[in-house]
Design a protein around this motif. Structure first.
Motif, PDB file in Angstrom:
ATOM      1  N   LYS A   3     -50.894 -39.487 -96.234  1.00 30.48           N
ATOM      2  CA  LYS A   3     -49.781 -39.450 -95.290  1.00 30.48           C
ATOM      3  C   LYS A   3     -49.180 -38.045 -95.235  1.00 30.48           C
ATOM      4  N   MET A   4     -48.621 -37.708 -94.078  1.00 32.86           N
ATOM      5  CA  MET A   4     -47.908 -36.442 -93.931  1.00 32.86           C
ATOM      6  C   MET A   4     -46.577 -36.552 -94.656  1.00 32.86           C
ATOM      7  N   LYS A   5     -46.221 -35.530 -95.410  1.00 35.67           N
ATOM      8  CA  LYS A   5     -44.924 -35.516 -96.070  1.00 35.67           C
ATOM      9  C   LYS A   5     -43.964 -34.679 -95.236  1.00 35.67           C
ATOM     10  N   SER A   6     -42.768 -35.194 -95.043  1.00 36.17           N
ATOM     11  CA  SER A   6     -41.781 -34.417 -94.302  1.00 36.17           C
ATOM     12  C   SER A   6     -41.228 -33.325 -95.217  1.00 36.17           C
ATOM     13  N   HIS A   7     -40.813 -32.228 -94.637  1.00 33.89           N
ATOM     14  CA  HIS A   7     -40.273 -31.094 -95.375  1.00 33.89           C
ATOM     15  C   HIS A   7     -38.830 -31.421 -95.752  1.00 33.89           C
ATOM     16  N   THR A   8     -38.600 -31.766 -97.023  1.00 34.72           N
ATOM     17  CA  THR A   8     -37.277 -32.239 -97.431  1.00 34.72           C
ATOM     18  C   THR A   8     -36.213 -31.162 -97.281  1.00 34.72           C
ATOM     19  N   GLY A   9     -36.587 -29.886 -97.460  1.00 39.88           N
ATOM     20  CA  GLY A   9     -35.623 -28.801 -97.301  1.00 39.88           C
ATOM     21  C   GLY A   9     -35.107 -28.709 -95.880  1.00 39.88           C
ATOM     22  N   MET A  10     -36.002 -28.881 -94.920  1.00 36.42           N
ATOM     23  CA  MET A  10     -35.584 -28.839 -93.517  1.00 36.42           C
ATOM     24  C   MET A  10     -34.732 -30.049 -93.179  1.00 36.42           C
ATOM     25  N   GLY A  11     -35.055 -31.191 -93.771  1.00 39.18           N
ATOM     26  CA  GLY A  11     -34.263 -32.384 -93.535  1.00 39.18           C
ATOM     27  C   GLY A  11     -32.823 -32.238 -93.983  1.00 39.18           C
ATOM     28  N   LYS A  12     -32.586 -31.414 -94.998  1.00 37.10           N
ATOM     29  CA  LYS A  12     -31.229 -31.184 -95.485  1.00 37.10           C
ATOM     30  C   LYS A  12     -30.483 -30.158 -94.644  1.00 37.10           C
ATOM     31  N   ARG A  13     -31.201 -29.343 -93.899  1.00 38.22           N
ATOM     32  CA  ARG A  13     -30.587 -28.256 -93.144  1.00 38.22           C
ATOM     33  C   ARG A  13     -30.225 -28.608 -91.711  1.00 38.22           C
ATOM     34  N   VAL A  14     -30.955 -29.522 -91.102  1.00 30.55           N
ATOM     35  CA  VAL A  14     -30.706 -29.854 -89.695  1.00 30.55           C
ATOM     36  C   VAL A  14     -30.439 -31.345 -89.540  1.00 30.55           C
ATOM     37  N   LYS A  15     -29.776 -31.681 -88.439  1.00 31.60           N
ATOM     38  CA  LYS A  15     -29.462 -33.073 -88.149  1.00 31.60           C
ATOM     39  C   LYS A  15     -29.566 -33.269 -86.644  1.00 31.60           C
ATOM     40  N   GLN A  16     -30.052 -34.436 -86.248  1.00 31.27           N
ATOM     41  CA  GLN A  16     -30.155 -34.730 -84.824  1.00 31.27           C
ATOM     42  C   GLN A  16     -28.980 -35.612 -84.420  1.00 31.27           C
ATOM     43  N   THR A  17     -28.311 -35.217 -83.335  1.00 30.74           N
ATOM     44  CA  THR A  17     -27.168 -35.978 -82.857  1.00 30.74           C
ATOM     45  C   THR A  17     -27.648 -37.196 -82.076  1.00 30.74           C
ATOM     46  N   GLY A  18     -26.728 -38.037 -81.716  1.00 29.96           N
ATOM     47  CA  GLY A  18     -27.062 -39.229 -80.952  1.00 29.96           C
ATOM     48  C   GLY A  18     -27.638 -38.914 -79.590  1.00 29.96           C
ATOM     49  N   SER A  19     -27.221 -37.789 -79.014  1.00 36.27           N
ATOM     50  CA  SER A  19     -27.722 -37.408 -77.689  1.00 36.27           C
ATOM     51  C   SER A  19     -29.041 -36.647 -77.760  1.00 36.27           C
ATOM     52  N   GLY A  20     -29.535 -36.391 -78.982  1.00 36.34           N
ATOM     53  CA  GLY A  20     -30.836 -35.737 -79.131  1.00 36.34           C
ATOM     54  C   GLY A  20     -30.786 -34.254 -79.425  1.00 36.34           C
ATOM     55  N   LYS A  21     -29.590 -33.679 -79.527  1.00 34.71           N
ATOM     56  CA  LYS A  21     -29.486 -32.254 -79.851  1.00 34.71           C
ATOM     57  C   LYS A  21     -29.680 -32.063 -81.348  1.00 34.71           C
ATOM     58  N   TRP A  22     -30.181 -30.892 -81.743  1.00 40.30           N
ATOM     59  CA  TRP A  22     -30.363 -30.548 -83.145  1.00 40.30           C
ATOM     60  C   TRP A  22     -29.257 -29.582 -83.532  1.00 40.30           C
ATOM     61  N   ILE A  23     -28.556 -29.879 -84.642  1.00 38.01           N
ATOM     62  CA  ILE A  23     -27.480 -29.002 -85.088  1.00 38.01           C
ATOM     63  C   ILE A  23     -27.718 -28.577 -86.533  1.00 38.01           C
ATOM     64  N   SER A  24     -27.194 -27.401 -86.876  1.00 37.86           N
ATOM     65  CA  SER A  24     -27.284 -26.888 -88.238  1.00 37.86           C
ATOM     66  C   SER A  24     -26.055 -26.040 -88.511  1.00 37.86           C
ATOM     67  N   GLU A  25     -25.895 -25.644 -89.764  1.00 34.07           N
ATOM     68  CA  GLU A  25     -24.785 -24.767 -90.132  1.00 34.07           C
ATOM     69  C   GLU A  25     -25.027 -23.379 -89.553  1.00 34.07           C
ATOM     70  N   GLN A  26     -23.947 -22.694 -89.262  1.00 37.35           N
ATOM     71  CA  GLN A  26     -24.024 -21.325 -88.741  1.00 37.35           C
ATOM     72  C   GLN A  26     -24.567 -20.405 -89.827  1.00 37.35           C
ATOM     73  N   ALA A  27     -25.470 -19.519 -89.473  1.00 38.24           N
ATOM     74  CA  ALA A  27     -26.060 -18.590 -90.434  1.00 38.24           C
ATOM     75  C   ALA A  27     -25.134 -17.417 -90.691  1.00 38.24           C
TER      76      ALA A  27
END
Length: 64
Positions: A3-27
């Motif tokens: 099975k493909m493993k998801s990148h856990t680091g990326m999962g902690k950095r980004v989040k998908q909103t209910g409308s489908g946009k991707w958000i992350s903390e400001q760099a």
């Protein structure tokens, strides 16, 4: 085929909103803060929408 493993680091950095946009903390607010003005560091607070050019890469890392 394993099975493909998801990148856990990326999962902690980004989040998908209910409308489908991707958000992350400001760099730019992790280190070297003494050289940045208070105004600049305040404006770096909060979340921002991920650039459209990065969405394909993020989806690949998360296995979507």
């Amino acid at each position: 085929m394993p099975k493909m493993k998801s990148h856990t680091g990326m999962g902690k950095r980004v989040k998908q909103t209910g409308s489908g946009k991707w958000i992350s903390e400001q760099a730019g607010k992790r280190h070297l803060l003494e050289g940045k003005t208070s105004r600049r560091t305040r404006r770096l607070t909060g979340t921002v929408e991920v650039a459209k050019t990065e969405i394909k890469r993020i989806k690949k890392l998360l296995g979507r």
